[in-house]
Design an enzyme around this catalytic site. Sequence first.
Site, short mmCIF file in Angstrom:
data_model
loop_
_atom_site.label_atom_id
_atom_site.label_comp_id
_atom_site.label_asym_id
_atom_site.label_seq_id
_atom_site.Cartn_x
_atom_site.Cartn_y
_atom_site.Cartn_z
N ARG A 76 0.85 -1.19 0.00
CA ARG A 76 0.00 0.00 0.00
C ARG A 76 0.89 1.24 0.00
O ARG A 76 1.77 1.38 0.85
CB ARG A 76 -0.90 0.03 1.25
CG ARG A 76 -1.68 1.34 1.36
CD ARG A 76 -2.70 1.31 2.47
NE ARG A 76 -2.17 1.71 3.75
CZ ARG A 76 -2.23 2.95 4.25
NH1 ARG A 76 -2.78 3.93 3.55
NH2 ARG A 76 -1.74 3.22 5.43
N HIS A 120 -2.79 10.99 1.48
CA HIS A 120 -2.14 10.78 2.78
C HIS A 120 -1.59 12.14 3.23
O HIS A 120 -0.39 12.34 3.35
CB HIS A 120 -1.05 9.72 2.66
CG HIS A 120 -0.66 9.08 3.97
ND1 HIS A 120 -0.76 7.72 4.21
CD2 HIS A 120 -0.17 9.62 5.11
CE1 HIS A 120 -0.33 7.45 5.43
NE2 HIS A 120 0.04 8.60 6.01
N GLU A 165 -6.54 8.07 7.20
CA GLU A 165 -6.75 8.75 8.48
C GLU A 165 -7.23 10.18 8.29
O GLU A 165 -6.55 11.15 8.68
CB GLU A 165 -5.46 8.74 9.31
CG GLU A 165 -4.94 7.35 9.62
CD GLU A 165 -3.65 7.34 10.42
OE1 GLU A 165 -3.18 8.41 10.83
OE2 GLU A 165 -3.11 6.25 10.65
N ASN A 288 -6.40 1.79 10.52
CA ASN A 288 -5.07 1.77 11.12
C ASN A 288 -5.24 1.78 12.63
O ASN A 288 -6.15 2.42 13.16
CB ASN A 288 -4.28 3.01 10.70
CG ASN A 288 -4.14 3.13 9.19
OD1 ASN A 288 -4.37 2.15 8.47
ND2 ASN A 288 -3.78 4.32 8.71
N TYR A 290 -2.85 1.48 16.51
CA TYR A 290 -1.56 1.37 17.19
C TYR A 290 -1.66 1.15 18.70
O TYR A 290 -0.80 0.52 19.29
CB TYR A 290 -0.73 2.65 16.97
CG TYR A 290 -0.28 2.82 15.54
CD1 TYR A 290 0.96 2.33 15.13
CD2 TYR A 290 -1.08 3.43 14.59
CE1 TYR A 290 1.38 2.46 13.81
CE2 TYR A 290 -0.67 3.57 13.28
CZ TYR A 290 0.57 3.07 12.89
OH TYR A 290 0.98 3.19 11.58
N GLU A 348 -2.56 -0.32 8.70
CA GLU A 348 -1.34 0.14 9.37
C GLU A 348 -1.32 -0.39 10.78
O GLU A 348 -2.34 -0.33 11.49
CB GLU A 348 -1.28 1.67 9.49
CG GLU A 348 -0.73 2.40 8.32
CD GLU A 348 -0.64 3.91 8.58
OE1 GLU A 348 -0.39 4.33 9.73
OE2 GLU A 348 -0.85 4.65 7.61
O1 IFM Z 1 3.51 7.73 10.18
C1 IFM Z 1 2.16 7.68 10.47
C2 IFM Z 1 1.35 7.50 9.21
O2 IFM Z 1 1.60 8.49 8.28
C3 IFM Z 1 -0.13 7.53 9.53
N1 IFM Z 1 -0.45 6.62 10.59
C4 IFM Z 1 0.35 6.63 11.78
C5 IFM Z 1 1.83 6.55 11.41
C6 IFM Z 1 2.68 6.57 12.69
O3 IFM Z 1 2.44 7.75 13.41
#
Ligand code: IFM
Length: 443
Positions: A76, A120, A165, A288, A290, A348
């Site tokens: 991607r 992006h 995002e 995404n 985290y 992500e």
């Molecule tokens: O680097 C970023 C990415 O551009 C978008 N999602 C989170 C990543 C880590 O912060």
Amino acid sequence: MTRRFPDGFLWGASTAAYQIEGAAAEDGRGPSIWDKFTRRPGAILNGDNGDRACDHYHRFGEDVELMKRLNLNAYRFSISWSRVLPYGAGGVNKAGLDFYDRLLDRVAEAGMEPWICLYHWDLPQALEDKDGWLNRDVAGWYADYAQLIVRRLGDRVRHFATFNEPNVATFKGYGDGEHAPGIRGRKTALQALHNMNLAHGLGMQAMRAERSGLLLGNIYNLHPVEPATDRPGDREAAEMLDAMWNRAFPDPQILGRYPEALAEEMTPYIREDDFKIITQKLDYFAFNHYTRLRAKHDSNHPFGIAEVPPPQNRPQTAMGWEVAPDAFLAQLKEAKERYGNLPIYVTENGAAYPDTVDAQGRIKDRDRIEYLRAYLTAIHDAIAAGVPVKGYFVWSLLDNFEWALGYSMRFGLVHVDYDTLERRPKDSFHFYAECAGQNGVDS
Ligand code: IFM
């Protein structure tokens, strides 16, 4: 024990144009809002910028080879809007489109399925000069751009995502001002949010009108939110953060309404029939993820929110993000329950750690390996519980430009020496190659 994933599971890596391409003023590329914002004194740690980044523009062949060694079956990446349309609208830059042609040919030769993200965060500066995401016309400019990309690249690409995002692009770009174009305000964030939703809808329509058989969606950014304490102010802050961060895009796009905490305030921006445009059928649900978020009340923030770091006894990454695979599992289950039974892709996930190259030239990033193992295990658990997860894209292939934090945060499976641009696979590279190769994770 090896936990195997269903046949056909996608093992991918994600990148983004401004974070890796470099070649900022080459072959007719126009400036984006990030080119301008990175020049603002104090905006970016160490005054870094993406002028050269990882120089992927010239080294993409080497980078695709690395992906081959990773056994990936999907890649991607995003298109730089101002590389193909230097002024944002009209005036196509053929050299810019040619670059993505060359990249796609290499990706196909390597046997990987390309996933293109159209946005992006790097709006052409020429459009920002016309008020960017605050100008409702941006939705039409975006749709024309989307159509152009599908016309030129749609013969080799099935999966397109309208935005990456969009919550971050609006709330950091037009809300707290920490990202380009650096505007701080509550009304500006809400206006940008609605215009981005409209752009999503018009973009989906334009792409489908241009070509049939495409698989289209948006890439959300979902993180469970908790209040820092039980105090009413903190609870309210958590509710608002949840609405802005998690719901402001998937709710209108899939459920046809804004979340309750925002609904009334959104009414001035909504015109008749807007929801008919915004609520398009999606072919997949991508997000995404985290960490888990914690919020408290902050009267200085446009939305009354401050993020609170995790308790000290919890494991966390260099970003200060809690390692919380339990929150990921909960998020995967919620995505299915709230938004219906669409195929789910995690587009992500990954972790930054302060990697060091040892005397033998090795990067022993055990923390990153354990992070990935835990999060992949959570996906396996989710699939076992009936959540239709069809693919996973690690963030990121390469260390790269981490926005306001410049080059200080390393998320890559591949270490990049920013002086020589040498690429060096980390231990996590070999771990992930094994996962992709055996379609499973050892845990
Ligand atoms: O680097 C970023 C990415 O551009 C978008 N999602 C989170 C990543 C880590 O912060």
